[in-house]
Scaffold this motif. Structure first.
Motif, PDB file in Angstrom:
ATOM      1  N   ILE A 122       0.820  -1.220   0.000  1.00 53.56           N
ATOM      2  CA  ILE A 122       0.000   0.000   0.000  1.00 53.56           C
ATOM      3  C   ILE A 122       0.853   1.268   0.000  1.00 53.56           C
ATOM      4  N   GLU A 123       2.001   1.229   0.662  1.00 51.44           N
ATOM      5  CA  GLU A 123       2.850   2.426   0.702  1.00 51.44           C
ATOM      6  C   GLU A 123       3.348   2.776  -0.694  1.00 51.44           C
ATOM      7  N   ALA A 124       3.873   1.784  -1.394  1.00 56.64           N
ATOM      8  CA  ALA A 124       4.338   2.017  -2.762  1.00 56.64           C
ATOM      9  C   ALA A 124       3.187   2.443  -3.665  1.00 56.64           C
ATOM     10  N   GLY A 125       2.039   1.776  -3.508  1.00 54.33           N
ATOM     11  CA  GLY A 125       0.881   2.105  -4.338  1.00 54.33           C
ATOM     12  C   GLY A 125       0.382   3.512  -4.112  1.00 54.33           C
ATOM     13  N   SER A 126       0.327   3.925  -2.844  1.00 60.24           N
ATOM     14  CA  SER A 126      -0.192   5.258  -2.510  1.00 60.24           C
ATOM     15  C   SER A 126       0.743   6.359  -3.010  1.00 60.24           C
ATOM     16  N   ILE A 127       2.039   6.156  -2.833  1.00 61.25           N
ATOM     17  CA  ILE A 127       2.997   7.166  -3.286  1.00 61.25           C
ATOM     18  C   ILE A 127       2.991   7.264  -4.806  1.00 61.25           C
ATOM     19  N   PHE A 128       2.913   6.107  -5.474  1.00 60.99           N
ATOM     20  CA  PHE A 128       3.027   6.149  -6.933  1.00 60.99           C
ATOM     21  C   PHE A 128       1.737   6.572  -7.606  1.00 60.99           C
ATOM     22  N   ILE A 129       0.592   6.264  -7.026  1.00 56.37           N
ATOM     23  CA  ILE A 129      -0.647   6.722  -7.668  1.00 56.37           C
ATOM     24  C   ILE A 129      -0.713   8.241  -7.625  1.00 56.37           C
ATOM     25  N   ASN A 130      -0.178   8.823  -6.563  1.00 52.16           N
ATOM     26  CA  ASN A 130      -0.083  10.283  -6.473  1.00 52.16           C
ATOM     27  C   ASN A 130       0.819  10.820  -7.592  1.00 52.16           C
ATOM     28  N   TYR A 131       1.936  10.153  -7.811  1.00 52.06           N
ATOM     29  CA  TYR A 131       2.870  10.552  -8.872  1.00 52.06           C
ATOM     30  C   TYR A 131       2.232  10.383 -10.252  1.00 52.06           C
ATOM     31  N   ALA A 132       1.526   9.264 -10.452  1.00 52.45           N
ATOM     32  CA  ALA A 132       0.947   8.964 -11.756  1.00 52.45           C
ATOM     33  C   ALA A 132      -0.187   9.919 -12.128  1.00 52.45           C
ATOM     34  N   LEU A 133      -0.898  10.433 -11.136  1.00 56.28           N
ATOM     35  CA  LEU A 133      -2.017  11.340 -11.410  1.00 56.28           C
ATOM     36  C   LEU A 133      -1.546  12.697 -11.941  1.00 56.28           C
ATOM     37  N   GLN A 134      -0.315  13.037 -11.637  1.00 61.27           N
ATOM     38  CA  GLN A 134       0.280  14.306 -12.093  1.00 61.27           C
ATOM     39  C   GLN A 134      -0.577  15.519 -11.713  1.00 61.27           C
ATOM     40  N   ARG A 135      -1.079  15.477 -10.518  1.00 62.19           N
ATOM     41  CA  ARG A 135      -1.837  16.613  -9.993  1.00 62.19           C
ATOM     42  C   ARG A 135      -1.771  16.556  -8.466  1.00 62.19           C
ATOM     43  N   GLN A 136      -2.133  17.638  -7.830  1.00 59.48           N
ATOM     44  CA  GLN A 136      -2.156  17.634  -6.373  1.00 59.48           C
ATOM     45  C   GLN A 136      -3.267  16.726  -5.869  1.00 59.48           C
ATOM     46  N   CYS A 137      -2.941  15.943  -4.862  1.00 61.78           N
ATOM     47  CA  CYS A 137      -3.910  15.040  -4.253  1.00 61.78           C
ATOM     48  C   CYS A 137      -3.989  15.340  -2.760  1.00 61.78           C
ATOM     49  N   GLY A 138      -5.017  14.830  -2.143  1.00 62.98           N
ATOM     50  CA  GLY A 138      -5.099  14.839  -0.688  1.00 62.98           C
ATOM     51  C   GLY A 138      -4.910  13.418  -0.198  1.00 62.98           C
ATOM     52  N   ALA A 139      -4.402  13.261   1.005  1.00 60.54           N
ATOM     53  CA  ALA A 139      -4.199  11.922   1.552  1.00 60.54           C
ATOM     54  C   ALA A 139      -4.368  11.959   3.068  1.00 60.54           C
ATOM     55  N   ARG A 179     -14.410  19.237  -3.172  1.00 59.97           N
ATOM     56  CA  ARG A 179     -15.009  20.398  -3.856  1.00 59.97           C
ATOM     57  C   ARG A 179     -14.031  21.007  -4.847  1.00 59.97           C
ATOM     58  N   ASP A 180     -12.735  20.923  -4.512  1.00 59.77           N
ATOM     59  CA  ASP A 180     -11.698  21.478  -5.389  1.00 59.77           C
ATOM     60  C   ASP A 180     -11.256  20.489  -6.468  1.00 59.77           C
ATOM     61  N   ARG A 181     -11.969  19.364  -6.597  1.00 59.64           N
ATOM     62  CA  ARG A 181     -11.656  18.312  -7.566  1.00 59.64           C
ATOM     63  C   ARG A 181     -10.253  17.732  -7.331  1.00 59.64           C
ATOM     64  N   LYS A 182      -9.864  17.657  -6.090  1.00 55.70           N
ATOM     65  CA  LYS A 182      -8.577  17.074  -5.738  1.00 55.70           C
ATOM     66  C   LYS A 182      -8.809  15.628  -5.306  1.00 55.70           C
ATOM     67  N   PRO A 183      -8.261  14.636  -6.028  1.00 59.40           N
ATOM     68  CA  PRO A 183      -8.444  13.243  -5.601  1.00 59.40           C
ATOM     69  C   PRO A 183      -7.925  13.051  -4.174  1.00 59.40           C
ATOM     70  N   VAL A 184      -8.623  12.229  -3.412  1.00 57.27           N
ATOM     71  CA  VAL A 184      -8.279  12.015  -2.005  1.00 57.27           C
ATOM     72  C   VAL A 184      -8.016  10.535  -1.761  1.00 57.27           C
ATOM     73  N   MET A 185      -6.847  10.232  -1.198  1.00 62.27           N
ATOM     74  CA  MET A 185      -6.496   8.854  -0.859  1.00 62.27           C
ATOM     75  C   MET A 185      -6.801   8.581   0.609  1.00 62.27           C
TER      76      MET A 185
END
Length: 294
Positions: A122-139, A179-185
């Protein structure tokens, strides 16, 4: 409890491991896990109890085999924090395969909750999905009791643009992010106590299960997209599996929505049972009057 000096030494060791070849680091973690499994421990006992509860059809040999493999994966996952936290983006790109049923680069992605299941990757997945999205995310994250290690973990997990928030302070922040359309993990498949939870069947055993995912999705008008970080065989790295959004979710029924998550886990865990996080006391909180398992 780690002292400040020992914490600095541990972090320094992880940074050193991060510059070594991944295969060497993974083999070291695997060997350390095998060694520690030979020693009686509380966590080893927890793993066996969880497997006995969830897979009563397994005989002792099968349970011991999976428990041993799992212990090796868990210790290895701690060692591999070195690469995940301090390895370069280029190194991670070489190590992570992406299998996604959605377009991660979709500029019109609706409000999205990325639901991470607690497999050892999960750690690798969470860090890399953030990288792959190429946008700011919340976690959302569960704070670490060691303040120095907690600070390092927050910086490492947010280094590709993720904004971190403690689980305890999450609801308003998550809704603002949506609301800001920021994906949230977030992760919701662990026992966090009775607050905002209810007892829902998990492999036939009542498990204290968070209801927050469905309620946040309903209030934030968000889709829920589950993902799994899977460790590949042969020390080849990881596979990030991103699934389609759940249909007809949330339903408006907290119990049904919590059960939906557990049903999904019950379908996915048997594919790689040794990689689910059995060291966690998933059944720690019990219904009133019921004897504890651990």
């Amino acid at each position: 409890m780690l002292t400040r000096l020992s914490t600095h030494l541990a972090i320094g060791f992880l940074k050193f491991l991060a510059i070594l070849p991944y295969g060497l680091v993974a083999r070291f973690g695997d060997g350390l896990g095998w060694l520690l499994y030979q020693i009686p421990s509380r966590r080893k006992r927890v793993v066996h109890i969880n497997l006995r509860l969830c897979f009563p059809q397994w005989d002792a040999a099968r349970r011991n085999e999976v428990a041993g493999q799992h212990f090796r994966h868990v210790i290895r996952s701690y060692v591999e924090r070195s690469v995940q936290w301090f390895g370069s983006a280029a190194k991670l790109e070489k190590l992570v395969q992406i299998e996604s049923e959605i377009d991660l680069l979709d500029p019109d992605m609706p409000p999205t909750l990325l639901l991470g299941a607690h497999f050892v990757g999960i750690e690798a997945g969470s860090i890399f999905i953030n990288y792959a999205l190429q946008r700011q995310c919340g976690a959302l994250y569960q704070p670490i009791s060691n303040p120095l290690l907690d600070k390092v973990a927050i910086e490492a997990r947010g280094r590709f643009g993720s904004h971190m928030a403690s689980r305890a302070d999450s609801a308003r922040i998550v809704l603002r992010w949506l609301r800001d359309r920021k994906p949230v993990m977030l992760g919701a498949d662990m026992d966090y106590g009775k607050r905002n939870s209810m007892f829902v069947s998990f492999f036939g055993v009542p498990a204290c299960t968070l209801t927050a995912t469905g309620r946040l999705a309903r209030t934030g008008n968000a889709q829920v997209v589950p993902f799994i970080g899977e460790v590949l065989p042969g020390y080849k790295g990881y596979r990030l599996k991103v699934f389609k959004p759940w249909e007809n979710y949330p339903s408006g029924d907290d119990y049904a929505d919590a059960r939906r998550m557990n049903e999904w886990l019950e379908a996915e865990i048997p594919h790689i049972p040794e990689q689910y996080y059995w060291v966690h006391k998933r059944f720690k909180t019990r219904p009133e009057g019921e004897k504890g398992f651990y």
